[in-house]
Design a protein around this motif. Sequence first.
Motif, PDB file in Angstrom:
ATOM      1  N   ARG A 207     143.005  79.220  69.559  1.00 61.80           N
ATOM      2  CA  ARG A 207     141.919  78.072  69.132  1.00 61.80           C
ATOM      3  C   ARG A 207     141.459  78.725  67.547  1.00 61.80           C
ATOM      4  N   ILE A 208     141.406  79.983  67.558  1.00 60.02           N
ATOM      5  CA  ILE A 208     140.722  80.651  66.384  1.00 60.02           C
ATOM      6  C   ILE A 208     141.610  80.296  65.161  1.00 60.02           C
ATOM      7  N   GLY A 209     142.901  80.861  65.620  1.00 64.43           N
ATOM      8  CA  GLY A 209     144.092  80.506  64.653  1.00 64.43           C
ATOM      9  C   GLY A 209     144.051  78.855  64.096  1.00 64.43           C
ATOM     10  N   ALA A 210     144.097  78.096  64.968  1.00 66.40           N
ATOM     11  CA  ALA A 210     144.143  76.572  64.596  1.00 66.40           C
ATOM     12  C   ALA A 210     142.983  76.302  63.713  1.00 66.40           C
ATOM     13  N   GLU A 211     141.778  76.419  63.978  1.00 65.88           N
ATOM     14  CA  GLU A 211     140.726  76.189  63.122  1.00 65.88           C
ATOM     15  C   GLU A 211     140.839  76.959  61.690  1.00 65.88           C
ATOM     16  N   MET A 212     141.331  78.220  61.705  1.00 64.71           N
ATOM     17  CA  MET A 212     141.434  78.997  60.491  1.00 64.71           C
ATOM     18  C   MET A 212     142.483  78.490  59.654  1.00 64.71           C
ATOM     19  N   ARG A 213     143.602  77.735  60.183  1.00 61.14           N
ATOM     20  CA  ARG A 213     144.465  77.183  59.370  1.00 61.14           C
ATOM     21  C   ARG A 213     143.935  76.062  58.959  1.00 61.14           C
ATOM     22  N   ARG A 214     143.033  75.295  59.412  1.00 53.55           N
ATOM     23  CA  ARG A 214     142.624  74.232  58.743  1.00 53.55           C
ATOM     24  C   ARG A 214     141.403  74.629  57.691  1.00 53.55           C
ATOM     25  N   VAL A 215     140.883  75.625  57.744  1.00 52.14           N
ATOM     26  CA  VAL A 215     140.005  76.307  56.682  1.00 52.14           C
ATOM     27  C   VAL A 215     140.726  76.565  55.430  1.00 52.14           C
ATOM     28  N   MET A 216     141.924  77.348  55.835  1.00 53.54           N
ATOM     29  CA  MET A 216     142.745  77.966  54.800  1.00 53.54           C
ATOM     30  C   MET A 216     143.536  77.045  53.999  1.00 53.54           C
ATOM     31  N   THR A 217     143.843  75.888  54.539  1.00 55.40           N
ATOM     32  CA  THR A 217     144.619  74.886  53.776  1.00 55.40           C
ATOM     33  C   THR A 217     143.844  73.920  53.205  1.00 55.40           C
ATOM     34  N   SER A 218     142.519  74.032  53.246  1.00 55.24           N
ATOM     35  CA  SER A 218     141.420  73.269  52.451  1.00 55.24           C
ATOM     36  C   SER A 218     141.245  73.721  50.876  1.00 55.24           C
ATOM     37  N   SER A 219     140.935  72.905  49.996  1.00 55.81           N
ATOM     38  CA  SER A 219     141.006  73.215  48.651  1.00 55.81           C
ATOM     39  C   SER A 219     139.857  74.060  48.473  1.00 55.81           C
ATOM     40  N   ALA A 220     138.864  74.086  49.580  1.00 59.41           N
ATOM     41  CA  ALA A 220     137.766  75.072  49.387  1.00 59.41           C
ATOM     42  C   ALA A 220     137.790  76.084  50.413  1.00 59.41           C
ATOM     43  N   SER A 221     138.940  76.580  50.358  1.00 64.94           N
ATOM     44  CA  SER A 221     139.109  77.738  51.433  1.00 64.94           C
ATOM     45  C   SER A 221     138.236  78.877  50.921  1.00 64.94           C
ATOM     46  N   ASP A 222     138.008  79.001  49.712  1.00 66.60           N
ATOM     47  CA  ASP A 222     137.159  80.262  49.177  1.00 66.60           C
ATOM     48  C   ASP A 222     135.682  79.991  49.924  1.00 66.60           C
ATOM     49  N   PHE A 223     135.403  78.852  49.731  1.00 65.08           N
ATOM     50  CA  PHE A 223     133.869  78.405  50.149  1.00 65.08           C
ATOM     51  C   PHE A 223     133.825  78.848  51.601  1.00 65.08           C
ATOM     52  N   GLY A 224     134.914  78.436  52.387  1.00 68.13           N
ATOM     53  CA  GLY A 224     134.971  78.429  53.961  1.00 68.13           C
ATOM     54  C   GLY A 224     134.996  79.843  54.360  1.00 68.13           C
ATOM     55  N   LEU A 225     135.702  80.874  53.618  1.00 67.80           N
ATOM     56  CA  LEU A 225     135.564  82.331  53.949  1.00 67.80           C
ATOM     57  C   LEU A 225     134.346  82.696  53.743  1.00 67.80           C
ATOM     58  N   GLU A 226     133.789  82.353  52.617  1.00 70.29           N
ATOM     59  CA  GLU A 226     132.320  82.790  52.273  1.00 70.29           C
ATOM     60  C   GLU A 226     131.205  82.365  53.304  1.00 70.29           C
ATOM     61  N   THR A 227     131.433  81.095  53.862  1.00 73.47           N
ATOM     62  CA  THR A 227     130.685  80.792  54.846  1.00 73.47           C
ATOM     63  C   THR A 227     130.928  81.437  56.135  1.00 73.47           C
ATOM     64  N   LEU A 228     132.130  81.770  56.266  1.00 70.58           N
ATOM     65  CA  LEU A 228     132.458  82.554  57.547  1.00 70.58           C
ATOM     66  C   LEU A 228     131.641  84.035  57.641  1.00 70.58           C
ATOM     67  N   VAL A 229     131.756  84.585  56.223  1.00 70.26           N
ATOM     68  CA  VAL A 229     131.036  85.936  56.150  1.00 70.26           C
ATOM     69  C   VAL A 229     129.308  85.673  56.239  1.00 70.26           C
ATOM     70  N   ASP A 230     128.790  84.475  55.581  1.00 74.07           N
ATOM     71  CA  ASP A 230     127.309  84.361  55.556  1.00 74.07           C
ATOM     72  C   ASP A 230     126.965  83.938  57.162  1.00 74.07           C
ATOM     73  N   THR A 231     127.721  83.408  57.832  1.00 73.94           N
ATOM     74  CA  THR A 231     127.137  83.017  59.242  1.00 73.94           C
ATOM     75  C   THR A 231     127.478  84.418  60.157  1.00 73.94           C
ATOM     76  N   GLY A 232     128.128  85.329  59.777  1.00 72.53           N
ATOM     77  CA  GLY A 232     128.357  86.364  60.547  1.00 72.53           C
ATOM     78  C   GLY A 232     129.694  86.202  61.701  1.00 72.53           C
ATOM     79  N   LEU A 233     130.036  84.977  61.228  1.00 70.50           N
ATOM     80  CA  LEU A 233     131.573  84.735  62.203  1.00 70.50           C
ATOM     81  C   LEU A 233     132.754  85.819  61.805  1.00 70.50           C
ATOM     82  N   SER A 234     132.795  86.196  60.480  1.00 74.63           N
ATOM     83  CA  SER A 234     133.853  86.824  60.237  1.00 74.63           C
ATOM     84  C   SER A 234     133.848  88.335  60.592  1.00 74.63           C
ATOM     85  N   LEU A 235     132.820  88.936  61.079  1.00 78.65           N
ATOM     86  CA  LEU A 235     132.883  90.209  61.662  1.00 78.65           C
ATOM     87  C   LEU A 235     133.640  90.084  63.006  1.00 78.65           C
ATOM     88  N   HIS A 236     133.804  88.993  63.680  1.00 77.10           N
ATOM     89  CA  HIS A 236     134.659  88.935  64.950  1.00 77.10           C
ATOM     90  C   HIS A 236     135.777  88.208  64.716  1.00 77.10           C
TER      91      HIS A 236
END
Length: 411
Positions: A207-236
């Motif tokens: 499920r994580i992989g499926a959502e991350m594919r959607r984030v990474m294929t977005s034109s705003a994947s950089d914003f997506g990854l920063e949000t992942l860090v800002d929310t603290g989700l990236s840690l896990h």
Amino acid sequence: NSPEAAEAVRIITELKDAGFVAVLAGGCVRDALLGRKPKDFDVATDATPESVREVFGKRSTLAFGESFGVIGVLPPRSASTDDSSTKLMPTEVATFRADGNYSDGRRPDSVTYGDAEADAMRRDFTINGMFYDLFESKVVDYVGGMEDLEKGHLRTIGKATQRFEEDKLRMLRAVRFATTLGFSIEYKTFAAIQNHASDISVVSGERIGAEMRRVMTSSASDFGLETLVDTGLSLHIWPQLRSMNWTEYSRAVQATKHRSFEVAMALALFHLPGDSIQCLRFIFNDWKLSVAERRAIEAALTHAETITQCDGLRWSRLQPILIEEDAKIIVATARALAPKSRGVARAARALSGDPDELNPQPLVTGADLIANGMRPGPGFKSILRSIRDDQLDGKLTSREEALKRALQDKP
Ligand code: ATP
Ligand code: MG
């Protein structure tokens, strides 16, 4: 006006003719209102799953998630066979329901059938909680989804803390929708994700992989990854992200229009410190990537920099990279890293040109050498390689020359 939309209209019409309420629901309503192409058209109805199966006939329906009240309705035979180019998927028809308690943080223990309003309330975000009534031509909005859609706000339906405690995957869905739609996550929703971020670890890797594919294929994947860090989700999910070189990574993402998961992953990994192949190995395991995805990302990590610097390189150094299975991914990654590089232009030109020119028939093969009295053994392969390189570099142009060289070099 797509075949999928027409199929949803057909299903809604039949349900209505049978005396039931049926509406378009969720993501397709959101996307249509945003002027985007919906991925699929989901139907919600007050007909129970048994009634849905009766209306369409057992043989035209699939018991998709019968415990959740979801039935798959197959397109009519003729529609699916007379045009082979559009193979329609079954349409999901879900009975209005309210979800019971969530004790495992992933799915409800039970569901009870209810009305449209209850069905709206169990959905995750306000923008995903609307229905569209085809016959009245109106949006049915119990959750304030319209207002949030207009403002570009992502907000849970009901109390954010509770909704994320029920289903932890919703936290990552929030980041995904914010990324792909360009929405901002409303303050309380954001704070609740921050507070519950560590719970994301109960969600399965798939499920994580499926959502991350959607984030990474977005034109705003950089914003997506920063949000992942800002929310603290990236840690896990991807702990190394904290050390991202955001400026350089963003520049690379914005420099390319190539929206594949593999290129986006390679670009991110390029801008992280540490061993990127090692990091990819963890991600491959954690997110359950496919072997092909991993291979392509690894090929890009290994070869993209060579492509950016290949302007002065001998052709025989460049050509083996360009005949790799993942050459397109490699070159797209290189282009994002160095958009103005002449090496990238050279590689791209070769890749889109004549395949026989890119990979010409060898002048001599191993069998030729054996027929001329050479024995396979040490050195044999390297002679073949060096002849091949000279052929590619234009130093050998005929079979006779090549054979002569081989016999000279004979070990
Ligand atoms: P897309 O199809 O583009 O991924 P979507 O909004 O259609 O977006 P789906 O996963 O297809 O997302 O789900 C369809 C609808 O079901 C959503 O719009 C939402 O209303 C509801 N939904 C999906 N997952 C959840 C969840 N985890 N919790 C609550 N509601 C959900
Ligand atoms: Mg959907």
